[in-house]
Design a protein around this motif. Structure first.
Motif, PDB file in Angstrom:
ATOM      1  N   LEU A   1     -38.738 -36.724   0.011  1.00 51.57           N
ATOM      2  CA  LEU A   1     -37.481 -35.979   0.021  1.00 51.57           C
ATOM      3  C   LEU A   1     -37.564 -34.763   0.948  1.00 51.57           C
ATOM      4  O   LEU A   1     -36.599 -34.431   1.637  1.00 51.57           O
ATOM      5  CB  LEU A   1     -37.127 -35.540  -1.401  1.00 51.57           C
ATOM      6  N   ALA A   2     -38.725 -34.112   0.947  1.00 53.88           N
ATOM      7  CA  ALA A   2     -38.901 -32.945   1.812  1.00 53.88           C
ATOM      8  C   ALA A   2     -38.833 -33.350   3.281  1.00 53.88           C
ATOM      9  O   ALA A   2     -38.217 -32.647   4.101  1.00 53.88           O
ATOM     10  CB  ALA A   2     -40.237 -32.268   1.504  1.00 53.88           C
ATOM     11  N   ILE A   3     -39.438 -34.475   3.635  1.00 51.55           N
ATOM     12  CA  ILE A   3     -39.383 -34.947   5.027  1.00 51.55           C
ATOM     13  C   ILE A   3     -37.939 -35.217   5.433  1.00 51.55           C
ATOM     14  O   ILE A   3     -37.512 -34.881   6.545  1.00 51.55           O
ATOM     15  CB  ILE A   3     -40.229 -36.227   5.208  1.00 51.55           C
ATOM     16  N   GLN A   4     -37.181 -35.841   4.554  1.00 59.47           N
ATOM     17  CA  GLN A   4     -35.789 -36.167   4.874  1.00 59.47           C
ATOM     18  C   GLN A   4     -34.977 -34.899   5.156  1.00 59.47           C
ATOM     19  O   GLN A   4     -34.140 -34.876   6.060  1.00 59.47           O
ATOM     20  CB  GLN A   4     -35.171 -36.962   3.728  1.00 59.47           C
ATOM     21  N   ARG A   5     -35.234 -33.841   4.381  1.00 59.62           N
ATOM     22  CA  ARG A   5     -34.511 -32.590   4.622  1.00 59.62           C
ATOM     23  C   ARG A   5     -35.006 -31.906   5.892  1.00 59.62           C
ATOM     24  O   ARG A   5     -34.214 -31.308   6.637  1.00 59.62           O
ATOM     25  CB  ARG A   5     -34.640 -31.674   3.413  1.00 59.62           C
ATOM     26  N   LEU A   6     -36.304 -31.983   6.160  1.00 59.87           N
ATOM     27  CA  LEU A   6     -36.854 -31.366   7.375  1.00 59.87           C
ATOM     28  C   LEU A   6     -36.382 -32.079   8.634  1.00 59.87           C
ATOM     29  O   LEU A   6     -36.386 -31.488   9.723  1.00 59.87           O
ATOM     30  CB  LEU A   6     -38.380 -31.371   7.323  1.00 59.87           C
ATOM     31  N   ALA A   7     -35.967 -33.331   8.502  1.00 60.78           N
ATOM     32  CA  ALA A   7     -35.466 -34.077   9.658  1.00 60.78           C
ATOM     33  C   ALA A   7     -34.205 -33.450  10.246  1.00 60.78           C
ATOM     34  O   ALA A   7     -33.832 -33.744  11.386  1.00 60.78           O
ATOM     35  CB  ALA A   7     -35.202 -35.531   9.265  1.00 60.78           C
ATOM     36  N   LEU A   8     -33.560 -32.570   9.502  1.00 60.51           N
ATOM     37  CA  LEU A   8     -32.346 -31.900   9.973  1.00 60.51           C
ATOM     38  C   LEU A   8     -32.654 -30.670  10.823  1.00 60.51           C
ATOM     39  O   LEU A   8     -31.740 -30.071  11.406  1.00 60.51           O
ATOM     40  CB  LEU A   8     -31.488 -31.478   8.774  1.00 60.51           C
ATOM     41  N   LEU A   9     -33.923 -30.264  10.912  1.00 61.09           N
ATOM     42  CA  LEU A   9     -34.308 -29.110  11.713  1.00 61.09           C
ATOM     43  C   LEU A   9     -34.219 -29.445  13.202  1.00 61.09           C
ATOM     44  O   LEU A   9     -34.127 -30.610  13.599  1.00 61.09           O
ATOM     45  CB  LEU A   9     -35.732 -28.671  11.369  1.00 61.09           C
ATOM     46  N   ASP A  10     -34.289 -28.404  14.045  1.00 65.08           N
ATOM     47  CA  ASP A  10     -34.283 -28.657  15.490  1.00 65.08           C
ATOM     48  C   ASP A  10     -35.613 -29.284  15.914  1.00 65.08           C
ATOM     49  O   ASP A  10     -36.626 -29.217  15.208  1.00 65.08           O
ATOM     50  CB  ASP A  10     -34.030 -27.356  16.261  1.00 65.08           C
TER      51      ASP A  10
END
Length: 247
Positions: free
Chosen positions: A200-209
């Motif tokens: 879940l953390a990776i999925q949210r971090l995928a939204l970073l630049d």
């Protein structure tokens, strides 16, 4: 006969099942009012380290004054009441104190009177090292989850791995003045994230630049390179990380 009467008279002074009245210990001051710890009424405990002088209202209406070393506190959901977990210098033991029973409160470090105890506790915690660490972890929770999962993929978070993670977090943190050594020391006590939290953390971090995602991936590579051998879940974790952050 006289001896018998004297014995009877003495026996009437002895309460049932107890010691003679003259030998009973004096009643002890409670110094802590009864409190309710219903989880629905209180926020989680927060650590703190304060030395206070308090006047505590007793059940019999009298006031008892003493010094307490506060080690933790808990606020009500409304934030207008506090429970203090503190060591009482007078009674030499750890007790819980209800802020509503404190008639007067003095901060012995600054010498200032405390008018609003819950607000004072929150401000003191926010300025403390632990308060800053809490804000750091909350503001970078997803990054911390990924880094700890990769770092502990083999079951061990080595000193160099803690230093690498701490250096990254210190550079990202803008809510205080934490040192790398302080963060690294505290990381040793952080629990290991589970795989679902990692994903879940990776999925949210995928939204970073892109630059930020690349920095996280490179740091995870560094964490893995610290190990002499890959005997855990390092390769699988990195593959999953790269597939989402560097597709």
């Amino acid at each position: 006969m006289l001896l018998w009467l004297l014995g009877a008279r003495r026996s009437r002074r002895r309460p049932r099942g107890g010691q003679p009245l003259a030998e009973q210990p004096p009643a002890e001051k409670s110094f802590a009012a009864p409190t309710s710890f219903d989880l629905g009424l209180w926020q989680p405990d927060r650590p703190i380290n304060l030395l206070l002088e308090v006047d505590h209202l007793q059940v019999d209406g009298t006031t008892l004054r003493g010094e307490i070393r506060v080690k933790r506190y808990r606020l009500s959901q409304q934030g207008d009441q506090a429970i203090l977990g503190a060591h009482c210098q007078l009674l030499k033991r750890f007790l819980d104190f209800n802020s509503q029973s404190l008639q007067r409160c003095l901060d012995l470090q600054s010498g200032e009177w405390i008018d609003d105890l819950p607000a004072f506790l929150e401000a003191s915690h926010a300025a403390s090292q632990q308060g800053q660490l809490d804000r750091l972890y909350q503001s970078h929770q997803d990054e911390l989850t990924v880094l700890l999962y990769v770092g502990r993929a083999d079951g061990v978070l080595q000193r160099r791995e803690k230093e690498l993670i701490a250096h990254y977090l210190a550079g990202r943190f803008t809510g205080g003045s934490l040192q790398v050594e302080e963060i690294a020391r505290d990381l040793a006590w952080k629990p290991v994230p589970n795989r679902d939290d990692f994903r879940l953390a990776i999925q949210r971090l995928a939204l970073l630049d892109a630059s930020q995602k690349d920095q996280i991936v490179q740091l995870c590579r560094q964490l893995i390179e610290v190990k002499e051998t890959l005997d855990g879940d390092e390769e699988a974790s990195m593959a999953e990380l790269i597939s989402l952050l560097q597709p």
